[in-house]
Design a protein around this motif. Structure first.
Motif, PDB file in Angstrom:
ATOM      1  N   UNK A  28      70.399  94.276  17.074  1.00 47.72           N
ATOM      2  CA  UNK A  28      70.725  93.624  15.830  1.00 47.72           C
ATOM      3  C   UNK A  28      71.850  92.966  16.213  1.00 47.72           C
ATOM      4  N   UNK A  29      72.289  93.117  16.942  1.00 49.58           N
ATOM      5  CA  UNK A  29      74.144  92.860  16.664  1.00 49.58           C
ATOM      6  C   UNK A  29      73.882  91.068  16.817  1.00 49.58           C
ATOM      7  N   UNK A  30      73.022  90.343  17.401  1.00 48.91           N
ATOM      8  CA  UNK A  30      72.910  88.973  18.184  1.00 48.91           C
ATOM      9  C   UNK A  30      72.759  88.394  17.232  1.00 48.91           C
ATOM     10  N   UNK A  31      72.025  88.998  15.919  1.00 50.71           N
ATOM     11  CA  UNK A  31      71.253  88.378  14.766  1.00 50.71           C
ATOM     12  C   UNK A  31      71.575  88.057  13.901  1.00 50.71           C
ATOM     13  N   UNK A  32      72.095  86.515  13.016  1.00 47.92           N
ATOM     14  CA  UNK A  32      72.440  86.334  11.634  1.00 47.92           C
ATOM     15  C   UNK A  32      71.215  86.885  10.824  1.00 47.92           C
ATOM     16  N   UNK A  33      71.629  87.405  10.014  1.00 48.26           N
ATOM     17  CA  UNK A  33      70.730  87.312   8.882  1.00 48.26           C
ATOM     18  C   UNK A  33      70.642  87.165   7.932  1.00 48.26           C
ATOM     19  N   UNK A  34      69.280  87.195   6.737  1.00 50.09           N
ATOM     20  CA  UNK A  34      69.926  86.660   5.930  1.00 50.09           C
ATOM     21  C   UNK A  34      68.663  87.600   4.741  1.00 50.09           C
ATOM     22  N   UNK A  35      68.747  86.637   3.263  1.00 50.25           N
ATOM     23  CA  UNK A  35      68.361  87.309   2.856  1.00 50.25           C
ATOM     24  C   UNK A  35      67.249  86.073   1.684  1.00 50.25           C
ATOM     25  N   UNK A  36      66.015  86.379   1.259  1.00 45.41           N
ATOM     26  CA  UNK A  36      65.464  85.106   0.433  1.00 45.41           C
ATOM     27  C   UNK A  36      64.925  85.697  -0.706  1.00 45.41           C
ATOM     28  N   UNK A  37      64.134  85.354  -1.916  1.00 44.33           N
ATOM     29  CA  UNK A  37      63.900  85.762  -2.610  1.00 44.33           C
ATOM     30  C   UNK A  37      62.025  84.432  -3.053  1.00 44.33           C
ATOM     31  N   UNK A  38      61.246  85.041  -3.482  1.00 46.54           N
ATOM     32  CA  UNK A  38      59.863  84.515  -4.674  1.00 46.54           C
ATOM     33  C   UNK A  38      59.673  84.206  -5.434  1.00 46.54           C
ATOM     34  N   UNK A  39      59.717  83.783  -6.464  1.00 44.62           N
ATOM     35  CA  UNK A  39      59.457  84.343  -7.772  1.00 44.62           C
ATOM     36  C   UNK A  39      57.564  83.641  -8.040  1.00 44.62           C
ATOM     37  N   UNK A  40      57.442  84.175  -8.837  1.00 44.16           N
ATOM     38  CA  UNK A  40      55.754  83.517  -9.279  1.00 44.16           C
ATOM     39  C   UNK A  40      55.523  81.984  -9.166  1.00 44.16           C
ATOM     40  N   UNK A  41      54.474  81.844  -8.557  1.00 38.44           N
ATOM     41  CA  UNK A  41      54.756  80.460  -8.923  1.00 38.44           C
ATOM     42  C   UNK A  41      55.638  79.185  -8.212  1.00 38.44           C
TER      43      UNK A  41
END
Length: 125
Positions: A28-41
Motif C-alpha cells: 500500500x505504501x508505494x501507491x498514490x491514492x485518489x478519490x473520484x466521484x460520478x454523479x448520475x448522467x
C-alpha cells in the motif's frame, strides 16, 4: 491491489461523512491514492489525491476547504472527510490507486491503475 470503499450514505446539506477505502493484496505504501466521484448522467471526476508518502495532497477546486484526504499506511487505509456537504456532492465515490514512487500525485483518471467499487453519497437539500 484490491480496494474496498465504504462509508457512503444519506446526509442533509451541511452535514459530514467520512469515506474509507481499505486496500489489500499489494504494498500500500508505494501507491498514490485518489478519490473520484460520478454523479448520475455525468462523467467521473477527480475529488482528491494523496501521495504514497502522504506528503502531497491535491484537491479539486469544488471540494477544497471542505474535504480532507488522509491515509494510514500501517492500516492500508485511505480516507476522505467530507464536511459542509452540498446537494451537488451527491455521487458514487470511488477510491483508486496508482504506483506513486518517483512520480507526482495526479488528478488524471487514466493514470490510476486500480479501482474499488463505489460507495453512494446522497446529500439532501
Amino acid at each position: 491491489v484490491q480496494l474496498q470503499a465504504s462509508g457512503g450514505g444519506l446526509v442533509q446539506a451541511g452535514g459530514s461523512l467520512r469515506l474509507s477505502c481499505a486496500a489489500s493484496g499489494g504494498t500500500f505504501s508505494i501507491y498514490d491514492m485518489g478519490w473520484f466521484r460520478q454523479a448520475p448522467g455525468k462523467e467521473r471526476e477527480f475529488v482528491a489525491a494523496i501521495s504514497w508518502s502522504g506528503s502531497s495532497l491535491y484537491y479539486a477546486d469544488s471540494v477544497k476547504g471542505r474535504f480532507t484526504i488522509s491515509r494510514d499506511n500501517a492500516k492500508n487505509m485511505v480516507y476522505v472527510q467530507m464536511n459542509s456537504l452540498k446537494p451537488e456532492d451527491t455521487a458514487v465515490y470511488y477510491c483508486a490507486a496508482r504506483y506513486g514512487v518517483y512520480s507526482e500525485v495526479t488528478a488524471t483518471i487514466a493514470k490510476y491503475e486500480y479501482w474499488g467499487q463505489g460507495t453512494l453519497v446522497t446529500v439532501s437539500s
